[in-house]
Scaffold this motif. Structure first.
Motif, PDB file in Angstrom:
ATOM      1  N   ALA A  27       0.102   9.602 -25.571  1.00  0.00           N
ATOM      2  CA  ALA A  27       1.469   9.550 -26.035  1.00  0.00           C
ATOM      3  C   ALA A  27       2.097   9.156 -25.004  1.00  0.00           C
ATOM      4  O   ALA A  27       3.198   8.073 -25.225  1.00  0.00           O
ATOM      5  CB  ALA A  27       2.069  10.739 -26.808  1.00  0.00           C
ATOM      6  N   ALA A  28       2.088   9.424 -23.794  1.00  0.00           N
ATOM      7  CA  ALA A  28       2.719   8.912 -22.575  1.00  0.00           C
ATOM      8  C   ALA A  28       2.672   7.523 -22.433  1.00  0.00           C
ATOM      9  O   ALA A  28       3.511   6.682 -22.268  1.00  0.00           O
ATOM     10  CB  ALA A  28       2.325   9.566 -21.260  1.00  0.00           C
ATOM     11  N   GLU A  29       1.159   7.012 -22.457  1.00  0.00           N
ATOM     12  CA  GLU A  29       1.081   5.533 -22.535  1.00  0.00           C
ATOM     13  C   GLU A  29       1.717   4.849 -23.453  1.00  0.00           C
ATOM     14  O   GLU A  29       2.447   3.723 -23.120  1.00  0.00           O
ATOM     15  CB  GLU A  29      -0.664   5.385 -22.337  1.00  0.00           C
ATOM     16  N   ARG A  30       1.850   5.267 -24.764  1.00  0.00           N
ATOM     17  CA  ARG A  30       2.431   4.484 -25.673  1.00  0.00           C
ATOM     18  C   ARG A  30       4.063   4.320 -25.549  1.00  0.00           C
ATOM     19  O   ARG A  30       4.555   3.418 -25.876  1.00  0.00           O
ATOM     20  CB  ARG A  30       2.218   5.392 -26.925  1.00  0.00           C
ATOM     21  N   GLY A 262      10.456   7.834 -21.045  1.00  0.00           N
ATOM     22  CA  GLY A 262      10.031   8.128 -22.460  1.00  0.00           C
ATOM     23  C   GLY A 262       8.598   8.775 -22.573  1.00  0.00           C
ATOM     24  O   GLY A 262       8.301   9.534 -23.413  1.00  0.00           O
ATOM     25  N   ALA A 263       7.687   8.477 -21.544  1.00  0.00           N
ATOM     26  CA  ALA A 263       6.603   9.064 -21.268  1.00  0.00           C
ATOM     27  C   ALA A 263       6.596  10.406 -21.315  1.00  0.00           C
ATOM     28  O   ALA A 263       5.859  11.226 -21.782  1.00  0.00           O
ATOM     29  CB  ALA A 263       5.787   8.187 -19.858  1.00  0.00           C
ATOM     30  N   VAL A 269       6.125  16.100 -26.732  1.00  0.00           N
ATOM     31  CA  VAL A 269       6.153  16.447 -28.203  1.00  0.00           C
ATOM     32  C   VAL A 269       4.563  16.515 -28.472  1.00  0.00           C
ATOM     33  O   VAL A 269       4.162  17.429 -29.088  1.00  0.00           O
ATOM     34  CB  VAL A 269       6.664  15.386 -28.902  1.00  0.00           C
ATOM     35  N   ALA A 270       3.579  15.680 -27.976  1.00  0.00           N
ATOM     36  CA  ALA A 270       2.278  15.719 -28.263  1.00  0.00           C
ATOM     37  C   ALA A 270       1.657  16.872 -27.753  1.00  0.00           C
ATOM     38  O   ALA A 270       0.813  17.572 -28.416  1.00  0.00           O
ATOM     39  CB  ALA A 270       1.765  14.190 -27.667  1.00  0.00           C
TER      40      ALA A 270
END
Ligand SMILES: Cc1ncc(COP(=O)(O)O)c(C=O)c1O
Length: 364
Positions: A27-30, A262-263, A269-270
Protein backbone atom coordinates in the motif's frame (compact mmCIF):
# COMPACT_ATOMS: atom_id res chain seq x y z
CA UNK A 1 28.26 0.59 -8.68
CA UNK A 2 26.78 -1.68 -6.02
CA UNK A 3 23.30 -0.82 -4.88
CA UNK A 4 23.10 0.11 -1.18
CA UNK A 5 21.05 -2.29 0.92
CA UNK A 6 19.42 -1.69 4.31
CA UNK A 7 20.48 -3.64 7.40
CA UNK A 8 18.72 -6.90 8.13
CA UNK A 9 16.78 -7.20 11.38
CA UNK A 10 18.72 -10.34 12.36
CA UNK A 11 20.59 -8.74 15.24
CA UNK A 12 18.43 -5.69 15.96
CA UNK A 13 17.36 -5.99 19.60
CA UNK A 14 16.63 -2.47 20.88
CA UNK A 15 14.78 -0.76 18.03
CA UNK A 16 11.09 0.11 18.18
CA UNK A 17 10.86 -0.19 14.41
CA UNK A 18 10.34 -3.51 12.65
CA UNK A 19 9.55 -5.26 9.37
CA UNK A 20 6.36 -3.75 7.97
CA UNK A 21 3.48 -6.10 7.17
CA UNK A 22 3.59 -7.11 3.45
CA UNK A 23 0.21 -5.41 2.81
CA UNK A 24 1.58 -2.23 4.39
CA UNK A 25 4.60 -2.29 2.08
CA UNK A 26 2.42 -2.78 -0.98
CA UNK A 27 0.00 0.00 0.00
CA UNK A 28 2.90 2.35 0.76
CA UNK A 29 4.30 1.91 -2.71
CA UNK A 30 0.88 2.51 -4.29
CA UNK A 31 0.46 5.79 -2.42
CA UNK A 32 4.07 7.04 -2.58
CA UNK A 33 3.24 10.04 -4.75
CA UNK A 34 0.32 11.36 -2.71
CA UNK A 35 0.25 14.17 -0.19
CA UNK A 36 -2.32 14.09 2.60
CA UNK A 37 -1.08 17.58 3.50
CA UNK A 38 -3.27 18.84 0.66
CA UNK A 39 -6.45 16.79 1.05
CA UNK A 40 -8.47 18.69 -1.53
CA UNK A 41 -5.99 17.76 -4.28
CA UNK A 42 -5.21 14.29 -2.97
CA UNK A 43 -8.73 13.21 -2.08
CA UNK A 44 -8.18 9.44 -2.14
CA UNK A 45 -5.42 9.51 0.43
CA UNK A 46 -7.52 11.92 2.45
CA UNK A 47 -10.26 9.30 2.63
CA UNK A 48 -7.68 6.74 3.69
CA UNK A 49 -6.45 9.05 6.42
CA UNK A 50 -9.98 9.19 7.87
CA UNK A 51 -9.97 5.38 7.87
CA UNK A 52 -6.58 5.35 9.59
CA UNK A 53 -7.84 7.70 12.29
CA UNK A 54 -11.01 5.61 12.70
CA UNK A 55 -8.83 2.52 13.12
CA UNK A 56 -6.58 4.16 15.69
CA UNK A 57 -9.60 5.53 17.54
CA UNK A 58 -11.07 2.02 17.75
CA UNK A 59 -7.85 0.72 19.34
CA UNK A 60 -7.76 3.67 21.70
CA UNK A 61 -11.32 3.39 23.01
CA UNK A 62 -12.66 6.57 21.40
CA UNK A 63 -15.69 4.70 20.14
CA UNK A 64 -16.59 3.20 23.50
CA UNK A 65 -18.23 4.57 26.60
CA UNK A 66 -15.83 5.14 29.45
CA UNK A 67 -15.84 3.44 32.79
CA UNK A 68 -15.66 6.65 34.78
CA UNK A 69 -16.47 10.34 34.40
CA UNK A 70 -19.38 11.75 32.45
CA UNK A 71 -17.88 13.06 29.25
CA UNK A 72 -15.50 10.33 28.20
CA UNK A 73 -15.55 8.34 24.98
CA UNK A 74 -17.12 9.93 21.94
CA UNK A 75 -19.92 9.39 19.48
CA UNK A 76 -18.61 11.96 16.98
CA UNK A 77 -16.22 10.87 14.26
CA UNK A 78 -12.75 10.79 15.75
CA UNK A 79 -10.35 13.71 15.56
CA UNK A 80 -6.72 13.29 14.67
CA UNK A 81 -4.28 12.63 11.88
CA UNK A 82 -1.37 10.47 10.76
CA UNK A 83 1.81 12.19 11.84
CA UNK A 84 5.41 11.59 10.81
CA UNK A 85 5.90 9.71 14.10
CA UNK A 86 5.60 9.92 17.84
CA UNK A 87 7.77 13.00 18.02
CA UNK A 88 5.47 15.08 15.83
CA UNK A 89 2.41 13.77 17.68
CA UNK A 90 3.86 14.69 21.07
CA UNK A 91 4.94 18.14 19.88
CA UNK A 92 1.48 18.73 18.46
CA UNK A 93 -0.23 17.60 21.66
CA UNK A 94 1.78 20.18 23.59
CA UNK A 95 1.10 22.80 20.93
CA UNK A 96 -2.64 22.13 21.00
CA UNK A 97 -2.73 22.39 24.80
CA UNK A 98 -0.74 25.61 24.70
CA UNK A 99 -2.95 27.13 22.01
CA UNK A 100 -6.08 26.26 23.99
CA UNK A 101 -4.78 27.59 27.28
CA UNK A 102 -4.79 31.07 28.62
CA UNK A 103 -1.77 31.27 30.91
CA UNK A 104 1.25 33.52 30.65
CA UNK A 105 4.01 31.12 31.59
CA UNK A 106 2.87 27.64 30.52
CA UNK A 107 4.40 24.44 31.83
CA UNK A 108 4.04 20.76 30.99
CA UNK A 109 4.45 18.15 33.72
CA UNK A 110 5.77 14.72 32.69
CA UNK A 111 7.40 11.78 34.43
CA UNK A 112 11.14 11.44 33.82
CA UNK A 113 10.33 8.30 31.81
CA UNK A 114 8.64 10.43 29.13
CA UNK A 115 10.24 10.33 25.69
CA UNK A 116 12.79 13.01 24.79
CA UNK A 117 10.40 14.35 22.15
CA UNK A 118 8.81 16.34 25.01
CA UNK A 119 12.14 18.11 25.50
CA UNK A 120 12.01 19.09 21.83
CA UNK A 121 8.37 20.15 22.17
CA UNK A 122 9.18 22.38 25.13
CA UNK A 123 12.09 24.01 23.34
CA UNK A 124 10.27 24.59 20.09
CA UNK A 125 7.10 25.88 21.75
CA UNK A 126 8.68 27.92 24.51
CA UNK A 127 6.97 26.10 27.35
CA UNK A 128 8.62 24.86 30.51
CA UNK A 129 8.98 21.10 30.83
CA UNK A 130 8.83 19.87 34.42
CA UNK A 131 10.03 16.28 34.62
CA UNK A 132 9.35 14.53 37.88
CA UNK A 133 10.88 11.37 39.34
CA UNK A 134 9.14 8.05 38.76
CA UNK A 135 8.31 5.59 41.53
CA UNK A 136 10.54 2.64 42.44
CA UNK A 137 9.16 0.69 39.49
CA UNK A 138 9.69 3.39 36.83
CA UNK A 139 6.05 4.49 36.66
CA UNK A 140 4.82 8.07 37.03
CA UNK A 141 4.54 8.92 40.71
CA UNK A 142 1.14 10.58 41.10
CA UNK A 143 2.18 12.50 44.23
CA UNK A 144 5.33 13.82 42.55
CA UNK A 145 3.31 14.85 39.50
CA UNK A 146 0.75 16.53 41.74
CA UNK A 147 3.46 18.47 43.55
CA UNK A 148 4.78 19.82 40.25
CA UNK A 149 1.40 20.92 38.86
CA UNK A 150 0.33 24.54 39.41
CA UNK A 151 -1.93 27.25 37.92
CA UNK A 152 0.31 27.56 34.88
CA UNK A 153 0.25 23.85 34.01
CA UNK A 154 -1.34 23.31 30.59
CA UNK A 155 -0.65 19.60 30.14
CA UNK A 156 0.07 16.52 32.22
CA UNK A 157 1.71 13.67 30.32
CA UNK A 158 1.26 9.98 31.09
CA UNK A 159 3.05 7.23 29.22
CA UNK A 160 1.32 3.98 28.31
CA UNK A 161 4.31 1.85 27.43
CA UNK A 162 7.51 3.67 28.34
CA UNK A 163 10.40 3.59 25.88
CA UNK A 164 12.91 2.13 28.29
CA UNK A 165 11.04 -0.19 30.69
CA UNK A 166 7.68 -0.69 28.95
CA UNK A 167 5.79 0.64 32.00
CA UNK A 168 2.20 1.89 31.99
CA UNK A 169 1.57 5.00 34.08
CA UNK A 170 -1.58 5.30 36.26
CA UNK A 171 -3.50 7.10 33.53
CA UNK A 172 -6.93 7.59 35.23
CA UNK A 173 -5.22 9.20 38.26
CA UNK A 174 -3.12 11.47 36.03
CA UNK A 175 -6.22 12.55 34.09
CA UNK A 176 -8.07 13.43 37.34
CA UNK A 177 -5.09 15.34 38.58
CA UNK A 178 -4.73 17.27 35.31
CA UNK A 179 -8.42 18.16 35.12
CA UNK A 180 -8.52 19.27 38.75
CA UNK A 181 -5.83 21.77 37.76
CA UNK A 182 -7.68 22.84 34.58
CA UNK A 183 -4.97 21.27 32.47
CA UNK A 184 -5.21 18.73 29.65
CA UNK A 185 -3.92 15.18 29.89
CA UNK A 186 -1.98 13.56 27.06
CA UNK A 187 -1.22 9.84 26.91
CA UNK A 188 1.86 8.80 24.98
CA UNK A 189 1.05 5.31 23.71
CA UNK A 190 3.38 5.65 20.72
CA UNK A 191 4.87 2.23 21.29
CA UNK A 192 2.34 0.58 23.62
CA UNK A 193 -0.86 1.45 21.79
CA UNK A 194 -0.94 -1.67 19.62
CA UNK A 195 -0.16 -3.99 22.56
CA UNK A 196 -2.31 -2.55 25.33
CA UNK A 197 -5.73 -3.48 23.85
CA UNK A 198 -4.89 -7.08 24.81
CA UNK A 199 -4.04 -6.32 28.43
CA UNK A 200 -6.05 -5.27 31.49
CA UNK A 201 -4.38 -1.86 31.77
CA UNK A 202 -6.51 1.29 32.01
CA UNK A 203 -4.84 3.51 29.46
CA UNK A 204 -7.23 4.84 26.83
CA UNK A 205 -10.09 7.26 26.08
CA UNK A 206 -12.64 4.68 27.16
CA UNK A 207 -11.06 4.22 30.57
CA UNK A 208 -10.76 7.89 31.52
CA UNK A 209 -11.42 11.30 29.91
CA UNK A 210 -7.99 11.48 28.30
CA UNK A 211 -7.67 14.58 26.09
CA UNK A 212 -5.13 13.46 23.50
CA UNK A 213 -3.02 10.46 22.60
CA UNK A 214 0.01 9.48 20.55
CA UNK A 215 -0.31 6.01 19.02
CA UNK A 216 2.09 5.03 16.24
CA UNK A 217 1.33 2.60 13.42
CA UNK A 218 5.01 2.54 12.43
CA UNK A 219 6.03 0.85 15.68
CA UNK A 220 3.98 -2.14 16.85
CA UNK A 221 1.30 -1.38 14.22
CA UNK A 222 3.58 -2.75 11.46
CA UNK A 223 3.03 0.15 9.04
CA UNK A 224 5.96 1.59 7.10
CA UNK A 225 7.84 4.64 8.39
CA UNK A 226 6.61 7.40 8.54
CA UNK A 227 3.28 6.67 10.22
CA UNK A 228 2.63 8.08 13.67
CA UNK A 229 -0.78 8.86 15.10
CA UNK A 230 -2.32 11.72 17.07
CA UNK A 231 -5.86 11.56 18.46
CA UNK A 232 -7.98 14.10 20.30
CA UNK A 233 -11.12 13.53 22.32
CA UNK A 234 -12.63 16.79 21.08
CA UNK A 235 -12.54 18.59 17.75
CA UNK A 236 -11.16 21.66 19.56
CA UNK A 237 -7.88 19.76 19.96
CA UNK A 238 -7.35 19.63 16.20
CA UNK A 239 -8.90 23.05 15.60
CA UNK A 240 -6.26 24.61 17.82
CA UNK A 241 -3.59 23.34 15.41
CA UNK A 242 -5.08 24.58 12.14
CA UNK A 243 -3.49 27.40 10.17
CA UNK A 244 -4.75 28.99 6.92
CA UNK A 245 -3.14 27.67 3.76
CA UNK A 246 -3.65 30.26 1.00
CA UNK A 247 -1.84 28.59 -1.92
CA UNK A 248 -3.26 25.07 -1.54
CA UNK A 249 -6.59 23.77 -2.78
CA UNK A 250 -7.33 23.02 0.87
CA UNK A 251 -7.87 26.07 3.03
CA UNK A 252 -6.35 24.97 6.33
CA UNK A 253 -3.83 22.52 7.69
CA UNK A 254 -3.39 21.13 11.20
CA UNK A 255 -0.28 18.97 10.72
CA UNK A 256 3.16 20.18 11.75
CA UNK A 257 4.80 19.04 8.53
CA UNK A 258 3.45 20.46 5.27
CA UNK A 259 3.85 17.93 2.50
CA UNK A 260 3.36 14.53 4.11
CA UNK A 261 3.77 10.90 3.16
CA UNK A 262 0.71 9.24 1.69
CA UNK A 263 2.74 6.02 1.97
CA UNK A 264 2.57 6.16 5.76
CA UNK A 265 -1.18 6.77 5.72
CA UNK A 266 -2.01 4.01 3.23
CA UNK A 267 0.26 1.52 4.96
CA UNK A 268 -1.30 2.25 8.35
CA UNK A 269 -4.74 1.39 6.97
CA UNK A 270 -3.45 -1.72 5.20
CA UNK A 271 -1.66 -2.97 8.33
CA UNK A 272 -4.70 -2.39 10.56
CA UNK A 273 -7.01 -4.05 7.99
CA UNK A 274 -4.72 -7.08 7.95
CA UNK A 275 -4.00 -7.37 11.67
CA UNK A 276 -6.74 -5.84 13.82
CA UNK A 277 -7.59 -7.45 16.13
CA UNK A 278 -6.44 -11.08 15.85
CA UNK A 279 -3.06 -10.51 14.22
CA UNK A 280 -2.11 -7.87 16.78
CA UNK A 281 -3.38 -10.04 19.63
CA UNK A 282 -1.31 -13.02 18.45
CA UNK A 283 1.76 -10.81 18.17
CA UNK A 284 1.23 -9.32 21.64
CA UNK A 285 0.88 -12.80 23.16
CA UNK A 286 3.98 -14.05 21.32
CA UNK A 287 6.04 -11.04 22.39
CA UNK A 288 4.86 -11.35 25.99
CA UNK A 289 5.80 -15.05 26.14
CA UNK A 290 9.15 -14.32 24.53
CA UNK A 291 9.95 -11.51 26.96
CA UNK A 292 9.14 -13.66 30.01
CA UNK A 293 11.14 -16.62 28.67
CA UNK A 294 14.13 -14.39 27.88
CA UNK A 295 13.98 -12.70 31.29
CA UNK A 296 14.00 -16.15 32.95
CA UNK A 297 16.95 -17.28 30.83
CA UNK A 298 18.91 -14.21 31.89
CA UNK A 299 17.95 -14.60 35.55
CA UNK A 300 18.99 -18.25 35.35
CA UNK A 301 22.44 -17.01 34.36
CA UNK A 302 22.58 -14.77 37.40
CA UNK A 303 21.78 -11.43 35.75
CA UNK A 304 19.68 -8.75 37.37
CA UNK A 305 16.52 -8.33 35.25
CA UNK A 306 13.66 -5.86 35.74
CA UNK A 307 10.12 -7.23 36.01
CA UNK A 308 8.47 -7.48 32.61
CA UNK A 309 5.28 -5.48 32.09
CA UNK A 310 4.94 -4.82 28.34
CA UNK A 311 7.42 -6.89 26.31
CA UNK A 312 10.72 -5.13 26.94
CA UNK A 313 13.46 -6.84 28.93
CA UNK A 314 15.87 -4.62 30.83
CA UNK A 315 19.01 -6.33 32.11
CA UNK A 316 22.12 -5.21 33.90
CA UNK A 317 25.11 -6.16 31.74
CA UNK A 318 28.60 -5.12 32.71
CA UNK A 319 30.24 -2.68 30.39
CA UNK A 320 32.79 -5.08 28.82
CA UNK A 321 30.01 -7.63 28.18
CA UNK A 322 27.77 -5.00 26.63
CA UNK A 323 30.58 -3.79 24.38
CA UNK A 324 31.61 -7.32 23.35
CA UNK A 325 28.02 -8.09 22.31
CA UNK A 326 27.90 -4.93 20.25
CA UNK A 327 31.19 -5.93 18.64
CA UNK A 328 29.52 -9.24 17.77
CA UNK A 329 27.02 -7.19 15.77
CA UNK A 330 24.12 -7.10 18.24
CA UNK A 331 22.28 -3.79 17.96
CA UNK A 332 21.72 -3.16 21.62
CA UNK A 333 21.05 0.11 23.46
CA UNK A 334 21.01 1.20 27.08
CA UNK A 335 18.52 2.94 29.32
CA UNK A 336 19.40 6.31 30.83
CA UNK A 337 20.61 4.45 33.92
CA UNK A 338 22.94 2.25 31.89
CA UNK A 339 21.01 -1.04 31.60
CA UNK A 340 20.63 -2.99 28.36
CA UNK A 341 17.14 -3.12 26.85
CA UNK A 342 15.74 -5.70 24.47
CA UNK A 343 12.44 -4.83 22.80
CA UNK A 344 10.38 -7.79 21.60
CA UNK A 345 9.37 -6.38 18.25
CA UNK A 346 7.85 -8.71 15.63
CA UNK A 347 11.24 -9.43 14.02
CA UNK A 348 12.72 -10.64 17.34
CA UNK A 349 12.41 -14.43 17.53
CA UNK A 350 13.32 -17.10 20.05
CA UNK A 351 15.98 -18.36 17.64
CA UNK A 352 17.55 -14.92 17.52
CA UNK A 353 17.54 -14.66 21.31
CA UNK A 354 19.07 -18.15 21.62
CA UNK A 355 21.93 -16.98 19.38
CA UNK A 356 22.27 -13.87 21.55
CA UNK A 357 22.38 -15.96 24.73
CA UNK A 358 25.07 -18.18 23.20
CA UNK A 359 27.15 -15.10 22.41
CA UNK A 360 26.48 -13.75 25.89
CA UNK A 361 27.68 -17.03 27.44
CA UNK A 362 30.80 -16.82 25.32
CA UNK A 363 31.78 -13.25 26.20
CA UNK A 364 30.92 -12.86 29.90
C1 LIG B 1 6.85 6.35 24.10
C2 LIG B 1 7.44 7.00 22.87
N1 LIG B 1 6.99 8.21 22.49
C3 LIG B 1 7.48 8.83 21.41
C4 LIG B 1 8.46 8.26 20.63
C5 LIG B 1 9.00 8.98 19.44
O1 LIG B 1 8.55 8.38 18.26
P1 LIG B 1 9.26 8.65 16.87
O2 LIG B 1 10.64 8.11 16.98
O3 LIG B 1 8.37 7.90 15.91
O4 LIG B 1 9.24 10.10 16.60
C6 LIG B 1 8.97 7.00 21.00
C7 LIG B 1 10.03 6.37 20.22
O5 LIG B 1 10.49 5.30 20.48
C8 LIG B 1 8.45 6.36 22.15
O6 LIG B 1 8.91 5.16 22.58
Amino acid sequence: MQRAAPQTFERVLSSMCTEPHPDAREAAERFLATNPGDPATYAEVNKLERRAVDGLARLAGLDRPASRGSDVGSTESPHGYVTSGGTEANIQAVRSARNRSDVTDPNVVAPESAHFSFTKAAEVLGVELRTVPTDGDHRADVDAVSAAVDDETILVVGVAGTTEYGRVDPIPELVDLAHDADAYCHVDAAWGGFLLPFTDHEWHFGHAPVDSMTIDPHKCGRAVIPAGGLLFRESAGMDALAVDTPYLESTSQASLTGTRSGAGVASAVAAMDALWPDGYRREYERADRLARWFADELRGRGFDVADVELPIVVVDLEDPTFRALRDDGWRLSRTGDGLARVVMMPHVTRGMLRAFLADLDAVR
